[in-house]
Motif scaffolding. Structure first.
Motif, PDB file in Angstrom:
ATOM      1  N   GLY A 142       8.725  38.167  36.880  1.00 47.03           N
ATOM      2  CA  GLY A 142       9.947  38.358  36.763  1.00 47.03           C
ATOM      3  C   GLY A 142      11.108  37.068  37.058  1.00 47.03           C
ATOM      4  O   GLY A 142      10.902  36.841  38.644  1.00 47.03           O
ATOM      5  N   HIS A 143      12.393  37.203  36.136  1.00 47.04           N
ATOM      6  CA  HIS A 143      12.688  35.794  36.467  1.00 47.04           C
ATOM      7  C   HIS A 143      14.919  36.527  36.688  1.00 47.04           C
ATOM      8  O   HIS A 143      15.045  35.663  36.753  1.00 47.04           O
ATOM      9  CB  HIS A 143      12.453  34.682  36.263  1.00 47.04           C
ATOM     10  CG  HIS A 143      12.182  35.162  34.228  1.00 47.04           C
ATOM     11  ND1 HIS A 143      11.400  35.722  33.330  1.00 47.04           N
ATOM     12  CD2 HIS A 143      13.983  35.308  33.253  1.00 47.04           C
ATOM     13  CE1 HIS A 143      12.242  35.144  32.426  1.00 47.04           C
ATOM     14  NE2 HIS A 143      13.253  35.661  32.052  1.00 47.04           N
ATOM     15  N   GLU A 144      14.596  37.621  36.201  1.00 52.15           N
ATOM     16  CA  GLU A 144      16.016  38.033  35.776  1.00 52.15           C
ATOM     17  C   GLU A 144      16.037  39.029  36.886  1.00 52.15           C
ATOM     18  O   GLU A 144      15.889  39.969  36.813  1.00 52.15           O
ATOM     19  CB  GLU A 144      16.916  38.639  34.698  1.00 52.15           C
ATOM     20  CG  GLU A 144      15.795  37.417  33.586  1.00 52.15           C
ATOM     21  CD  GLU A 144      16.536  38.767  32.221  1.00 52.15           C
ATOM     22  OE1 GLU A 144      16.188  39.230  31.781  1.00 52.15           O
ATOM     23  OE2 GLU A 144      15.943  37.955  30.860  1.00 52.15           O
ATOM     24  N   THR A 145      16.568  38.123  37.773  1.00 52.93           N
ATOM     25  CA  THR A 145      17.254  39.342  38.824  1.00 52.93           C
ATOM     26  C   THR A 145      18.070  39.435  39.732  1.00 52.93           C
ATOM     27  O   THR A 145      19.129  37.805  39.669  1.00 52.93           O
ATOM     28  CB  THR A 145      16.217  38.893  39.851  1.00 52.93           C
ATOM     29  OG1 THR A 145      15.722  39.769  40.886  1.00 52.93           O
ATOM     30  CG2 THR A 145      15.681  38.009  40.480  1.00 52.93           C
ATOM     31  N   ILE A 169      13.745  43.221  32.355  1.00 52.57           N
ATOM     32  CA  ILE A 169      12.419  43.008  31.992  1.00 52.57           C
ATOM     33  C   ILE A 169      13.312  42.188  31.117  1.00 52.57           C
ATOM     34  O   ILE A 169      13.673  41.947  30.210  1.00 52.57           O
ATOM     35  CB  ILE A 169      11.505  43.964  31.817  1.00 52.57           C
ATOM     36  CG1 ILE A 169      10.978  44.495  33.072  1.00 52.57           C
ATOM     37  CG2 ILE A 169      10.453  43.539  30.758  1.00 52.57           C
ATOM     38  CD1 ILE A 169      10.235  46.121  32.463  1.00 52.57           C
ATOM     39  N   CYS A 170      12.481  41.093  30.597  1.00 46.08           N
ATOM     40  CA  CYS A 170      12.318  40.045  29.252  1.00 46.08           C
ATOM     41  C   CYS A 170      11.131  39.646  28.607  1.00 46.08           C
ATOM     42  O   CYS A 170      10.622  40.017  28.933  1.00 46.08           O
ATOM     43  CB  CYS A 170      12.672  38.326  30.354  1.00 46.08           C
ATOM     44  SG  CYS A 170      13.037  37.203  29.123  1.00 46.08           S
ATOM     45  N   GLY A 171      12.181  39.293  27.417  1.00 46.20           N
ATOM     46  CA  GLY A 171      10.936  39.500  27.134  1.00 46.20           C
ATOM     47  C   GLY A 171       9.532  38.278  27.629  1.00 46.20           C
ATOM     48  O   GLY A 171       8.127  38.394  26.692  1.00 46.20           O
ATOM     49  N   LEU A 225      22.509  39.001  34.001  1.00 45.97           N
ATOM     50  CA  LEU A 225      23.237  38.088  33.865  1.00 45.97           C
ATOM     51  C   LEU A 225      22.362  36.218  33.481  1.00 45.97           C
ATOM     52  O   LEU A 225      22.719  35.794  32.797  1.00 45.97           O
ATOM     53  CB  LEU A 225      23.778  37.510  35.088  1.00 45.97           C
ATOM     54  CG  LEU A 225      25.223  38.085  35.647  1.00 45.97           C
ATOM     55  CD1 LEU A 225      25.574  37.567  36.972  1.00 45.97           C
ATOM     56  CD2 LEU A 225      26.182  37.702  34.987  1.00 45.97           C
ATOM     57  N   GLU A 226      20.902  36.412  33.522  1.00 48.45           N
ATOM     58  CA  GLU A 226      21.003  35.167  33.462  1.00 48.45           C
ATOM     59  C   GLU A 226      19.992  35.348  32.190  1.00 48.45           C
ATOM     60  O   GLU A 226      20.326  34.411  30.884  1.00 48.45           O
ATOM     61  CB  GLU A 226      18.558  35.073  33.682  1.00 48.45           C
ATOM     62  CG  GLU A 226      18.030  34.257  33.803  1.00 48.45           C
ATOM     63  CD  GLU A 226      17.045  33.495  32.972  1.00 48.45           C
ATOM     64  OE1 GLU A 226      16.301  32.803  32.661  1.00 48.45           O
ATOM     65  OE2 GLU A 226      17.290  35.290  32.338  1.00 48.45           O
ATOM     66  N   ALA A 227      19.977  36.407  31.337  1.00 47.51           N
ATOM     67  CA  ALA A 227      19.693  36.974  30.137  1.00 47.51           C
ATOM     68  C   ALA A 227      21.190  36.209  29.176  1.00 47.51           C
ATOM     69  O   ALA A 227      21.287  35.815  28.254  1.00 47.51           O
ATOM     70  CB  ALA A 227      19.362  38.215  29.541  1.00 47.51           C
TER      71      ALA A 227
HETATM   72 ZN   LIG Z   1      14.308  35.861  30.610  1.00 49.01          ZN
END
Ligand SMILES: [Zn+2]
Ligand SMILES: [Zn+2]
Length: 348
Positions: A68-71, A42-44, A153-155
């Motif tokens: 949701g995009h960090e996966t 979960i991202c900001g 990894l995305e964050a």
């Molecule tokens: Zn993010």
């Protein structure tokens, strides 16, 4: 693939989101793969989507949508125009979906494409059992990189991109903000050979984690003046580089003033509006170089992240906040809003 899946869906404009058990499994387009999701973070940004601020309202015109995009997960189906990947490959996802034909895309800056779409924001995302991943956004996970690490990894990449821009090798670096990205920035500074890492935050438990990630000095900016403390820690000179993850105006100005003349400031965190800065005194006369980062270089930063993960002594374990099932997403959001340290993961 036919059938239904579980997932978290933004149903309509306004606050909230809904856990559903009846979502159609996404059709795999010719230029996509279908990923079975193993973990998402979960991202900001997801908090903005849930809370429906201006940023989210301006971008999300296609509701209902799974966000949701960090996966990370594994490929279970492959579109006919996708080459180089196989069913069973373990992957993560670059969030910035490039158009491949604008000026930026044609000049190796696809991450700041003029026509950028966003996985999990403008396009369907990954808080679900399955997610459609555009072929330009597939990132292969390195050996030994778990799905849970893969989801971070995305964050991490946004932070590492900041570390790359700050050119930290041999430098004294101020890291402002010790949320998940700040923690990964501290660890990445260490892996990139920073000479001295000074981390600041307002919460003692986050500062403890920063130490675990390799910060040499931690400063509680509620109690201590950052500029004076950084000067003290750098023999009076000031930091060579500062990386701001807070997006907080006062922290940014303090970061600028904590730099030595000719130092470099990199903003990763996003202020929510304009902030007052004394350009003459704090930047121009002191020849400060100031830049920001948007996402990750495609895909140099991802390669960098994979390498950092393998570097001796580096661990993402301190950054891991908690694991929740998809139907527990509201508990995870509440934990983040309550200031719980580390990254919260949703495990389908
Ligand atoms: Zn993010
Ligand atoms: Zn483009």
């Amino acid at each position: 693939m036919e059938g239904t899946m579980r997932g978290v869906c933004k149903m309509a404009p306004g606050k909230g989101a809904e856990y559903r058990t009846d979502l159609p499994i996404p059709q795999t387009g010719d230029d996509e793969v279908l990923m079975k999701v193993h973990a998402s973070a979960i991202c900001g940004t997801d908090l903005h989507i849930y809370g429906w601020n201006e940023w989210a309202a301006n971008r999300m015109k296609n509701l209902p949508i799974v966000f949701g995009h960090e996966t990370a997960g594994e490929i279970v189906e492959i579109g006919k125009n996708v080459t180089g990947f196989q069913v069973g490959d373990r992957i993560s996802v670059e969030t910035h979906i490039p158009c491949n034909h604008c000026f930026q895309c044609e000049n190796d800056r696809r991450h700041i494409c003029e026509n950028m779409k966003l996985f999990g924001v403008t396009e369907p995302g990954a808080f679900a059992e399955y997610a459609p991943v555009p072929k330009d956004c597939i990132v292969r996970l390195g050996d030994g990189v778990s799905y849970e690490m893969g989801a971070m990894l995305e964050a991490m990449g946004a932070g590492v991109h900041g570390v790359e821009k700050a050119e930290v090798r041999g430098k004294a670096v101020l890291v402002s903000g010790c949320g998940p990205i700040g923690l990964m920035v501290a660890g990445a500074c260490k892996a990139h050979g920073a000479r001295r890492i000074i981390a600041c935050d307002i919460l003692p438990e986050k500062l403890k984690l920063a130490e675990a990630m390799g910060a040499d000095v931690t400063i509680n900016s509620m109690e201590t003046d950052i500029v004076q403390a950084v000067r003290r820690e750098t023999g009076g000179a000031g930091a060579d580089a500062a990386i701001d993850i807070t997006g907080n105006g006062r922290a940014i100005v303090a970061g600028l003033r904590a730099l030595r003349k000719g130092g470099r400031m990199v903003s990763v965190g996003l202020p929510s509006g304009e902030i007052p800065v004394n350009l003459t005194e704090d930047i121009i006369y002191r020849e400060i170089q100031y830049t920001g980062v948007s996402g990750r270089q495609m895909f140099a930063t991802w390669d960098d992240c994979m390498e950092i993960l393998q570097s001796p002594g580096f661990s993402l374990e301190p950054v891991m906040g908690g694991r929740y099932p998809l139907d527990g997403f509201e508990d995870a959001l509440a934990a983040i809003q309550g200031g719980a340290p580390g990254k919260m993961l949703l495990i389908p």
